[in-house]
Design an enzyme around this catalytic site. Structure first.
Site, PDB file in Angstrom:
ATOM      1  N   THR A 204       6.771   3.492  57.548  1.00 14.64           N
ATOM      2  CA  THR A 204       6.428   2.273  58.286  1.00 14.64           C
ATOM      3  C   THR A 204       5.764   1.281  57.343  1.00 14.64           C
ATOM      4  O   THR A 204       5.253   1.676  56.297  1.00 14.64           O
ATOM      5  CB  THR A 204       5.458   2.584  59.451  1.00 14.64           C
ATOM      6  OG1 THR A 204       5.302   1.435  60.275  1.00 14.64           O
ATOM      7  CG2 THR A 204       4.087   2.997  58.949  1.00 14.64           C
TER       8      THR A 204
ATOM      9  N   ASP B   1       9.105   7.143  66.359  1.00 13.68           N
ATOM     10  CA  ASP B   1       9.834   6.209  67.202  1.00 13.68           C
ATOM     11  C   ASP B   1       9.315   6.392  68.624  1.00 13.68           C
ATOM     12  O   ASP B   1       8.997   7.515  69.021  1.00 13.68           O
ATOM     13  CB  ASP B   1      11.342   6.448  67.135  1.00 13.68           C
ATOM     14  CG  ASP B   1      12.105   5.186  67.525  1.00 13.68           C
ATOM     15  OD1 ASP B   1      12.034   4.199  66.780  1.00 13.68           O
ATOM     16  OD2 ASP B   1      12.743   5.172  68.605  1.00 13.68           O
TER      17      ASP B   1
HETATM   18  P1  IMP Z   1       7.966   1.709  68.206  1.00 16.01           P
HETATM   19  O1  IMP Z   1       9.072   2.697  67.958  1.00 16.01           O
HETATM   20  O2  IMP Z   1       6.601   2.326  68.136  1.00 16.01           O
HETATM   21  O3  IMP Z   1       8.101   0.484  67.348  1.00 16.01           O
HETATM   22  O4  IMP Z   1       8.121   1.245  69.716  1.00 16.01           O
HETATM   23  C1  IMP Z   1       9.315   0.642  70.196  1.00 16.01           C
HETATM   24  C2  IMP Z   1       9.004  -0.231  71.404  1.00 16.01           C
HETATM   25  O5  IMP Z   1       8.542   0.575  72.494  1.00 16.01           O
HETATM   26  C3  IMP Z   1       7.904  -1.257  71.184  1.00 16.01           C
HETATM   27  O6  IMP Z   1       8.402  -2.435  70.600  1.00 16.01           O
HETATM   28  C4  IMP Z   1       7.410  -1.490  72.613  1.00 16.01           C
HETATM   29  O7  IMP Z   1       8.274  -2.371  73.301  1.00 16.01           O
HETATM   30  C5  IMP Z   1       7.540  -0.111  73.235  1.00 16.01           C
HETATM   31  N1  IMP Z   1       6.270   0.635  73.065  1.00 16.01           N
HETATM   32  C6  IMP Z   1       6.053   1.717  72.266  1.00 16.01           C
HETATM   33  N2  IMP Z   1       4.781   2.126  72.339  1.00 16.01           N
HETATM   34  C7  IMP Z   1       4.165   1.278  73.198  1.00 16.01           C
HETATM   35  C8  IMP Z   1       2.821   1.184  73.670  1.00 16.01           C
HETATM   36  O8  IMP Z   1       1.901   1.944  73.307  1.00 16.01           O
HETATM   37  N3  IMP Z   1       2.584   0.192  74.550  1.00 16.01           N
HETATM   38  C9  IMP Z   1       3.535  -0.680  74.969  1.00 16.01           C
HETATM   39  N4  IMP Z   1       4.784  -0.642  74.548  1.00 16.01           N
HETATM   40  C10 IMP Z   1       5.113   0.330  73.670  1.00 16.01           C
END
Ligand code: IMP
Length: 192
Positions: free
Chosen positions: A7, A68
């Site tokens: 990341t 993810d």
């Molecule tokens: P990532 O894989 O952690 O980047 O999450 C992908 C997407 O899932 C993010 O862009 C948010 O839309 C949603 N998401 C993941 N974790 C959270 C959280 O803790 N709060 C709110 N949305 C989340």
């Protein structure tokens, strides 16, 4: 021991560093000279987490982990799931929430969960760790903290949304920290 977290998200890095302690020297993608866009095309949260870790191991030969996450809504057959970030066609959280509320407008079942999968590739050997938090999707957003779907996610047993909690309160119960805690426990056992 050096470990790369696949990341460049500083917020995630801080969160993980705090839980991981000093035993591991954490490197970001930037630190290892990786400027590529990591693949996220598998169609599942666990698959995308694996793809990102595989990419780092294959191209840089460094023990690493990737995460993810997404929001799974039962009445929408698990949507937005792996498409959570771009649900509305853009990364705009307000638009993503708007689409979610529209799709749920006539659905009485509002149950949902946030899911995170960490994929660890330790010397090329894979381990996955999954964390979840169950909750309900509100009809109207509440709160200004957090990010993504936080204003409409009310964790079960709580009276405030993720967006109404402090970072510390959210972290104490979040999907990400639950998955991370499992990975940290595993990693600590690997180091004598
Ligand atoms: P990532 O894989 O952690 O980047 O999450 C992908 C997407 O899932 C993010 O862009 C948010 O839309 C949603 N998401 C993941 N974790 C959270 C959280 O803790 N709060 C709110 N949305 C989340």
């Amino acid at each position: 021991m050096e470990l790369c977290f696949a990341t460049n998200n500083q917020h995630k890095l801080q969160e993980v560093s705090a839980q991981l302690g000093d035993t591991f020297i954490l490197k970001t993608l930037r630190d290892i000279g990786c400027q590529d866009e990591l693949p996220e095309t598998s169609g599942t949260i666990a698959g995308n987490s694996r793809q990102k870790a595989d990419f780092v191991w294959t191209h840089f030969g460094i023990s690493c982990f990737a995460d993810d996450s997404g929001l799974e809504v039962d009445a929408l057959d698990g949507e937005p799931g792996v498409d959570s970030a771009f649900y509305s066609g853009s990364r705009d959280a307000a638009k993503n929430i708007q689409k979610l509320l529209l799709n749920l407008a006539d659905k009485p079942n509002r149950s949902a969960r946030f899911v995170t999968v960490f994929t660890l590739l330790l010397h090329g050997v894979e381990h996955q760790f999954k964390g979840t938090i169950e909750g309900q999707i509100l009809t109207v957003p509440r709160g200004t903290g957090g990010f993504g779907y936080d204003p409409v996610f009310l964790p079960n047993g709580q009276d405030r949304t993720f967006a109404e909690m402090s970072i510390e309160e959210k972290t104490a119960m979040s999907h990400r920290s639950r998955a991370l805690a499992q990975m940290v426990e595993y990693l600590e056992k690997q180091i004598p």
